[in-house]
Scaffold this motif. Structure first.
Motif, mmCIF file in Angstrom:
data_model
loop_
_atom_site.group_PDB
_atom_site.id
_atom_site.type_symbol
_atom_site.label_atom_id
_atom_site.label_comp_id
_atom_site.label_asym_id
_atom_site.label_seq_id
_atom_site.Cartn_x
_atom_site.Cartn_y
_atom_site.Cartn_z
ATOM 1 N N CYS A 262 0.819 -1.220 0.000
ATOM 2 C CA CYS A 262 0.000 0.000 0.000
ATOM 3 C C CYS A 262 0.851 1.267 0.000
ATOM 4 N N PHE A 263 2.138 1.125 0.190
ATOM 5 C CA PHE A 263 3.031 2.280 0.214
ATOM 6 C C PHE A 263 4.014 2.155 -0.947
ATOM 7 N N PRO A 264 4.666 3.256 -1.312
ATOM 8 C CA PRO A 264 5.550 3.194 -2.485
ATOM 9 C C PRO A 264 6.647 2.143 -2.346
ATOM 10 N N ALA A 265 6.927 1.474 -3.438
ATOM 11 C CA ALA A 265 8.041 0.532 -3.460
ATOM 12 C C ALA A 265 9.349 1.301 -3.362
ATOM 13 N N ASN A 266 10.387 0.632 -2.890
ATOM 14 C CA ASN A 266 11.698 1.288 -2.860
ATOM 15 C C ASN A 266 12.364 1.145 -4.237
ATOM 16 N N GLY A 267 13.619 1.567 -4.314
ATOM 17 C CA GLY A 267 14.307 1.585 -5.589
ATOM 18 C C GLY A 267 14.527 0.221 -6.211
ATOM 19 N N HIS A 268 14.380 -0.831 -5.440
ATOM 20 C CA HIS A 268 14.473 -2.195 -5.979
ATOM 21 C C HIS A 268 13.102 -2.786 -6.299
ATOM 22 N N GLY A 269 12.044 -1.997 -6.134
ATOM 23 C CA GLY A 269 10.699 -2.520 -6.393
ATOM 24 C C GLY A 269 10.164 -3.369 -5.265
ATOM 25 N N LEU A 270 10.697 -3.182 -4.069
ATOM 26 C CA LEU A 270 10.279 -3.968 -2.901
ATOM 27 C C LEU A 270 9.346 -3.146 -2.021
ATOM 28 N N TYR A 271 8.338 -3.811 -1.476
ATOM 29 C CA TYR A 271 7.323 -3.138 -0.672
ATOM 30 C C TYR A 271 7.503 -3.409 0.822
ATOM 31 N N ASP A 272 7.212 -2.371 1.594
ATOM 32 C CA ASP A 272 7.116 -2.518 3.052
ATOM 33 C C ASP A 272 8.375 -3.085 3.695
ATOM 34 N N MET A 273 9.537 -2.852 3.065
ATOM 35 C CA MET A 273 10.760 -3.212 3.779
ATOM 36 C C MET A 273 10.800 -2.418 5.093
ATOM 37 N N ILE A 274 10.268 -1.202 5.008
ATOM 38 C CA ILE A 274 10.158 -0.365 6.196
ATOM 39 C C ILE A 274 8.702 -0.370 6.651
ATOM 40 N N GLY A 275 8.518 -0.592 7.949
ATOM 41 C CA GLY A 275 7.190 -0.544 8.527
ATOM 42 C C GLY A 275 6.339 -1.768 8.237
ATOM 43 N N ASN A 276 5.081 -1.664 8.597
ATOM 44 C CA ASN A 276 4.093 -2.735 8.563
ATOM 45 C C ASN A 276 4.464 -3.775 9.612
ATOM 46 N N VAL A 277 5.327 -4.746 9.323
ATOM 47 C CA VAL A 277 5.804 -5.655 10.375
ATOM 48 C C VAL A 277 7.326 -5.740 10.330
ATOM 49 N N TRP A 278 7.903 -5.909 11.516
ATOM 50 C CA TRP A 278 9.317 -6.256 11.599
ATOM 51 C C TRP A 278 9.548 -7.570 10.843
ATOM 52 N N GLU A 279 10.781 -7.810 10.416
ATOM 53 C CA GLU A 279 11.056 -9.016 9.634
ATOM 54 C C GLU A 279 12.263 -9.761 10.200
ATOM 55 N N TRP A 280 12.079 -11.048 10.369
ATOM 56 C CA TRP A 280 13.156 -11.911 10.858
ATOM 57 C C TRP A 280 14.330 -11.935 9.877
ATOM 58 N N VAL A 347 9.921 -16.327 20.606
ATOM 59 C CA VAL A 347 8.828 -15.403 20.905
ATOM 60 C C VAL A 347 8.184 -14.911 19.615
ATOM 61 N N SER A 348 6.870 -14.984 19.574
ATOM 62 C CA SER A 348 6.130 -14.417 18.450
ATOM 63 C C SER A 348 5.306 -13.251 18.967
ATOM 64 N N THR A 349 5.025 -12.304 18.084
ATOM 65 C CA THR A 349 4.224 -11.147 18.472
ATOM 66 C C THR A 349 3.368 -10.705 17.297
ATOM 67 N N ILE A 350 2.522 -9.750 17.575
ATOM 68 C CA ILE A 350 1.591 -9.269 16.552
ATOM 69 C C ILE A 350 2.255 -8.325 15.556
ATOM 70 N N HIS A 351 3.518 -7.967 15.781
ATOM 71 C CA HIS A 351 4.129 -7.011 14.845
ATOM 72 C C HIS A 351 5.443 -7.509 14.239
ATOM 73 N N VAL A 352 5.655 -8.817 14.259
ATOM 74 C CA VAL A 352 6.844 -9.395 13.618
ATOM 75 C C VAL A 352 6.409 -10.424 12.586
ATOM 76 N N GLY A 353 6.870 -10.257 11.364
ATOM 77 C CA GLY A 353 6.641 -11.204 10.284
ATOM 78 C C GLY A 353 7.968 -11.511 9.614
ATOM 79 N N PHE A 354 7.963 -11.690 8.301
ATOM 80 C CA PHE A 354 9.220 -12.024 7.612
ATOM 81 C C PHE A 354 9.007 -12.032 6.106
ATOM 82 N N ARG A 355 10.115 -12.136 5.384
ATOM 83 C CA ARG A 355 10.100 -12.460 3.955
ATOM 84 C C ARG A 355 11.282 -13.378 3.695
ATOM 85 N N THR A 356 11.337 -13.980 2.509
ATOM 86 C CA THR A 356 12.344 -14.996 2.223
ATOM 87 C C THR A 356 13.289 -14.543 1.105
#
Ligand code: CA
Length: 360
Positions: A262-280, A347-356
């Motif tokens: 829902c927010f602008p992609a970064n220069g690599h075309g990736l979304y939500d690297m910043i915000g939404n959920v933390w990433e492992w 530990v899991s929480t409501i604000h941590v997710g991930f990508r691969t």
């Protein structure tokens, strides 16, 4: 410590508290008011195909294996060299140092509920939050805003251990992810993220890969989009607006998680690297970058005692990156590529997710 609806303080919340002990101090040069002369550099494709109209599954998504990984939803990044870390942020971001990474592919967006559901349906996988253990019933950590007039200043009183909270029930029993196929999956522990990545024949990103990807080709800027937090007044990521933790004004249009893209992609075309959920990430947490390798770094061992309260031999924290919808300019200015935080692996929480990632 009783588990039932207890305030943060249960053993499983320990890592959160440790992390916030690091997070709480203000960081010179990274406040929400910082504005440098650099023009915003918003590049890459916009999110027309994602956000509300997206069903949460990239084309061709399905199981893979080590010899034949599934490549759906990946963006290929050429290898390169960049300046990792920050000397203006929190102390654990230091020192800025030159790092090279080989080419790799990374998920265009955070792993969604639809993707995780496909994995669970195919494998019968049970997340850590869904398993009964010797320490208590299944459950996970949920953010609950303190009541007005309550002890808002009590240390991390907004974290509540909720029995029955898991990826299907983000707020606990009675809640659901209906209509949220395109939201990032949450309440996933490190081993849950690993299991999902294994199923696809992929890996979790190293911290260096993650930061290289998040910077989107902008080397040395404070934010993933430049040095201005809100270019032209625009909200660039799903974070917290307003006074944390009492009131999220939702100036960015979202409270809690947002659909991916829902927010602008970064220069690599990736979304939500910043915000939404933390990433492992795959890296074991150390409280600085001192002595980190310069080529394809991966920190694989911990330094006992290096984290406040880390007296437990079994304690293991890995680095999470990117900040979440709970990061606020007045509390945790960690919606930046250099930001990092320890997260206990169990530990899991409501604000941590991930990508691969796929390293080939
Ligand atoms: Ca994110």
């Amino acid at each position: 410590m009783a588990w039932a609806s207890s305030r943060a303080g249960a053993a499983g919340i320990l890592a959160l508290l440790l992390a916030r002990a690091i997070a709480a101090e203000p960081a010179a040069g990274v406040s929400g008011q910082v504005a440098a002369a650099t023009s915003p550099a918003v590049t890459g494709p916009q999110s027309a195909a994602l956000c509300n109209d997206y069903r949460g599954l990239p084309e061709g998504f399905g199981p893979g294996r080590a010899g034949r990984p599934n490549r759906a939803g990946l963006v290929r990044l050429a290898g390169g060299t960049f300046m990792m870390g920050s000397n203006q942020g929190y102390r654990e971001e230091r020192e800025v140092h030159r790092v090279s990474v080989a080419g790799f592919s990374i998920d265009r967006h955070e792993v969604t509920n639809a993707q995780f559901a496909t994995f669970v349906h195919a494998t019968g996988y049970l997340t850590v939050a869904e398993r009964r253990s010797t320490s208590g019933p299944p459950g996970s950590a949920v953010f609950v805003p303190p009541k007005a007039g309550g002890p808002a200043d009590a240390a991390y009183c907004w974290w509540v251990w909720v029995p029955g909270a898991d990826w299907r029930h983000p707020l606990g029993p009675g809640s659901s992810i209906a209509g949220k196929d395109n939201h990032p999956v949450v309440h996933v522990a490190y081993e849950d993220a690993k299991a999902y990545a294994d199923w696809l024949g992929r890996s979790l990103p190293t911290e260096a890969q993650w930061e290289y990807a998040a910077r989107g080709g902008l080397d040395g800027t404070a934010y993933a989009w430049g040095n201005v937090p809100h270019p032209n007044g625009r909200e660039m990521a799903n974070i917290w607006q307003g006074r944390f933790p009492q009131s999220d004004s939702k100036a960015d249009g979202h409270a809690g998680t947002a659909p991916v893209g829902c927010f602008p992609a970064n220069g690599h075309g990736l979304y939500d690297m910043i915000g939404n959920v933390w990433e492992w990430t795959e890296d074991v947490y150390r409280p600085s970058h001192i002595a980190a390798p310069a080529v394809n770094p991966l920190i694989a061992t911990r330094e006992p005692g290096s984290i406040p309260g880390d007296g437990n031999a079994a304690y293991m924290a890995r680095v999470i990156k990117g900040g979440s919808f709970l990061c606020a300019p007045d509390f945790c200015v960690r919606y930046r590529p250099a930001s990092r935080q320890p997260q206990e692996v169990s530990v899991s929480t409501i604000h941590v997710g991930f990508r691969t990632v796929l390293n080939r």
